[in-house]
Design an enzyme around this catalytic site. Structure first.
Site, PDB file in Angstrom:
ATOM      1  NE  ARG A  57       7.646  71.036  -6.504  1.00 14.66           N
ATOM      2  CZ  ARG A  57       8.424  71.378  -5.469  1.00 14.66           C
ATOM      3  NH1 ARG A  57       8.747  70.492  -4.549  1.00 14.66           N
ATOM      4  NH2 ARG A  57       8.880  72.604  -5.346  1.00 14.66           N
ATOM      5  CE1 TYR A 104      -0.526  52.015 -22.604  1.00 13.09           C
ATOM      6  CE2 TYR A 104       1.383  53.041 -21.572  1.00 13.09           C
ATOM      7  CZ  TYR A 104       0.203  53.150 -22.279  1.00 13.09           C
ATOM      8  OH  TYR A 104      -0.237  54.378 -22.666  1.00 13.09           O
ATOM      9  CG  ASP A 126       0.578  48.563 -15.104  1.00  7.64           C
ATOM     10  OD1 ASP A 126      -0.589  48.740 -14.709  1.00  7.64           O
ATOM     11  OD2 ASP A 126       1.093  49.221 -16.036  1.00  7.64           O
ATOM     12  CE  LYS A 183      -4.896  54.204 -19.926  1.00  7.34           C
ATOM     13  NZ  LYS A 183      -3.677  53.442 -19.793  1.00  7.34           N
TER      14      LYS A 183
HETATM   15  C1  LIG Z   1      -2.272  53.639 -19.909  1.00  2.00           C
HETATM   16  C2  LIG Z   1      -1.387  52.692 -19.232  1.00  2.00           C
HETATM   17  C3  LIG Z   1      -0.193  53.122 -18.629  1.00  2.00           C
HETATM   18  C4  LIG Z   1       0.304  54.554 -18.730  1.00  2.00           C
HETATM   19  O1  LIG Z   1      -0.531  55.447 -18.060  1.00  2.00           O
HETATM   20  P1  LIG Z   1      -0.792  56.955 -18.506  1.00  2.00           P
HETATM   21  O2  LIG Z   1      -1.798  57.433 -17.524  1.00  2.00           O
HETATM   22  O3  LIG Z   1      -1.278  56.943 -19.931  1.00  2.00           O
HETATM   23  O4  LIG Z   1       0.514  57.676 -18.412  1.00  2.00           O
HETATM   24  C5  LIG Z   1       0.570  52.185 -17.964  1.00  2.00           C
HETATM   25  N1  LIG Z   1       0.198  50.893 -17.888  1.00  2.00           N
HETATM   26  C6  LIG Z   1      -0.937  50.443 -18.463  1.00  2.00           C
HETATM   27  C7  LIG Z   1      -1.296  48.998 -18.350  1.00  2.00           C
HETATM   28  C8  LIG Z   1      -1.765  51.320 -19.150  1.00  2.00           C
HETATM   29  O5  LIG Z   1      -2.877  50.858 -19.723  1.00  2.00           O
END
Ligand SMILES: *Cc1c(COP(=O)(O)O)cnc(C)c1O
Length: 384
Positions: free
Chosen positions: A54, A107, A179, A204
């Protein structure tokens, strides 16, 4: 730790940063250290600083150093999901009574985290149109601790001028969080533009193959990096070794994938803008997009996400999603395969009725790296 300095270009860092050949075996790829604990050479005699996975794991270290190198930051941290990364960041930065400015097309999961979770702990938030710096400045309060930005945003592909907001944040003494999931560090470098922290859903484009859920934080502020690392260990939502390995494998081809995603998206935007069933196309590469100039200034290319509105309302939009064959009907984005979805009923159902509600006739595409001609044929059929 795998200290290495990589002055090279992005593509080279993506493949090598944080990943020297394995010291024990020469393995060219960082092994999956699927292990929870480490033999100590006498009490406290840690080899390479590892005592418990961890707190630290060599596969995770490789990914974290790679992430830091790609974003041009000093500290990278890998989490079990993008939202776990966001949660760690928010609990590090905020105390009850503090306030955050969030974007009006965040998001859906990020919005839910603020509206349904963080708010219960006494943190206040308000929504601003982050594509308009004046709107962000007007939303600042005495207890504002952070400005949260997504650019391009989801699902309307809004563009925020990162450098302009960094100026506002610096003047106000608040943190700018970006982000960078939609752009990836290959297309956009928020830290170099003045952001304090970059957030990723590595699920992603970074992972890129729809086979792993993960998240990341990167900062160039060493002290904040320490605080984040403390919280990462104290709260424990770390990325497992195999997940780290999958994300690293994805990152090695990030540059070539992003080039192809962007090229394919441009072809699709061409088709959509001339199509009689399409009433509006959202893509920052379009000269008519209100954020086009800013996007051209801060991005290397415009990425693989495209949204559009369909004549005939929600029913017609749902029909387009149902009729697509090569475009797979599904949530998420950023994989090699093309996806299609209806944000209002799928990814953004959680913001229905809020200031973040999306148009009912909206369709979102995550354009993959298949042959563009095949994608165009499928979309033409789906549009009828
Ligand atoms: C998918 C997504 C998230 C969240 O991420 P997870 O891996 O699903 O927890 C946050 N910001 C954006 C822009 C996303 O597309």
């Amino acid at each position: 730790m795998n200290e290495q300095s990589f002055p090279q270009s992005f593509e080279t860092r993506a493949i090598h940063a944080g990943q020297p050949a394995d010291a024990a075996t020469g393995a060219v790829v960082t092994p999956i250290y699927q292990v929870s604990t480490y033999k100590q050479d006498g009490v406290g005699g840690l080899r390479g600083g590892y005592e418990y996975s961890r707190s630290g794991n060599p596969t995770r270290t490789a990914l974290e150093e790679n992430l830091a190198a790609l974003e041009g930051g000093r500290r990278g941290l890998a989490f079990a999901s993008g939202l776990a990364a966001e949660d760690c960041l928010l609990r590090t930065l905020l105390r009850p009574g503090d306030h955050v400015v969030i974007p009006n097309d965040a998001y859906g999961g990020t919005f839910r985290l603020f509206a349904r979770v963080v708010e219960q702990w006494g943190v206040e938030w308000s929504v601003a149109d982050t594509s308009d710096p004046a709107s962000v400045r007007a939303a600042l309060r005495d207890r504002t601790k952070a400005i949260w930005v997504e650019t391009p945003s989801n699902p309307l592909l809004g563009i925020t001028d990162i450098a302009a907001l960094a100026d506002i944040a610096r003047t106000a003494g608040v943190r700018l969080v970006v982000d960078n999931t939609f752009a990836s560090p290959y297309l956009q470098q928020p830290l170099a533009l003045g952001a304090d922290v970059v957030v990723h859903s590595t699920t992603k484009y970074m992972g890129g193959h729809s086979d792993v859920v993960g998240g990341a934080l990167v900062t160039s502020d060493a002290e904040l990096g320490e605080q984040l690392a403390f919280h990462q260990n104290a709260m424990g939502a770390v990325a497992g070794p195999f997940d780290c390995w999958l994300v690293m494998r994805g990152i090695k081809t990030l540059a070539v994938r992003m080039d192809r995603h962007s090229a394919n998206a441009a072809r699709i935007v061409d088709l959509l803008t001339g199509h009689p069933s399409v009433t509006q196309v959202y893509y920052p590469g379009l000269p008519s997009h209100p954020g086009h100039e800013v996007a051209a200034k801060q991005m290397r290319a415009f990425g693989g996400m495209v949204s559009f509105r369909v004549a005939g309302g929600e029913e017609a939009a749902v029909r387009v999603c149902d009729r697509a064959r090569l475009f797979t009907l599904g949530e998420s984005l950023g994989g090699v395969e093309s996806l299609i979805e209806h944000p209002g009923l799928m990814t953004h159902a959680s913001v229905s009725g809020s200031a973040l509600e999306v148009p009912a006739d909206l369709v979102r595409l995550s354009v993959g790296i298949e042959a563009a001609d095949d994608l165009l044929t499928d979309l033409t059929t789906a549009l009828g």
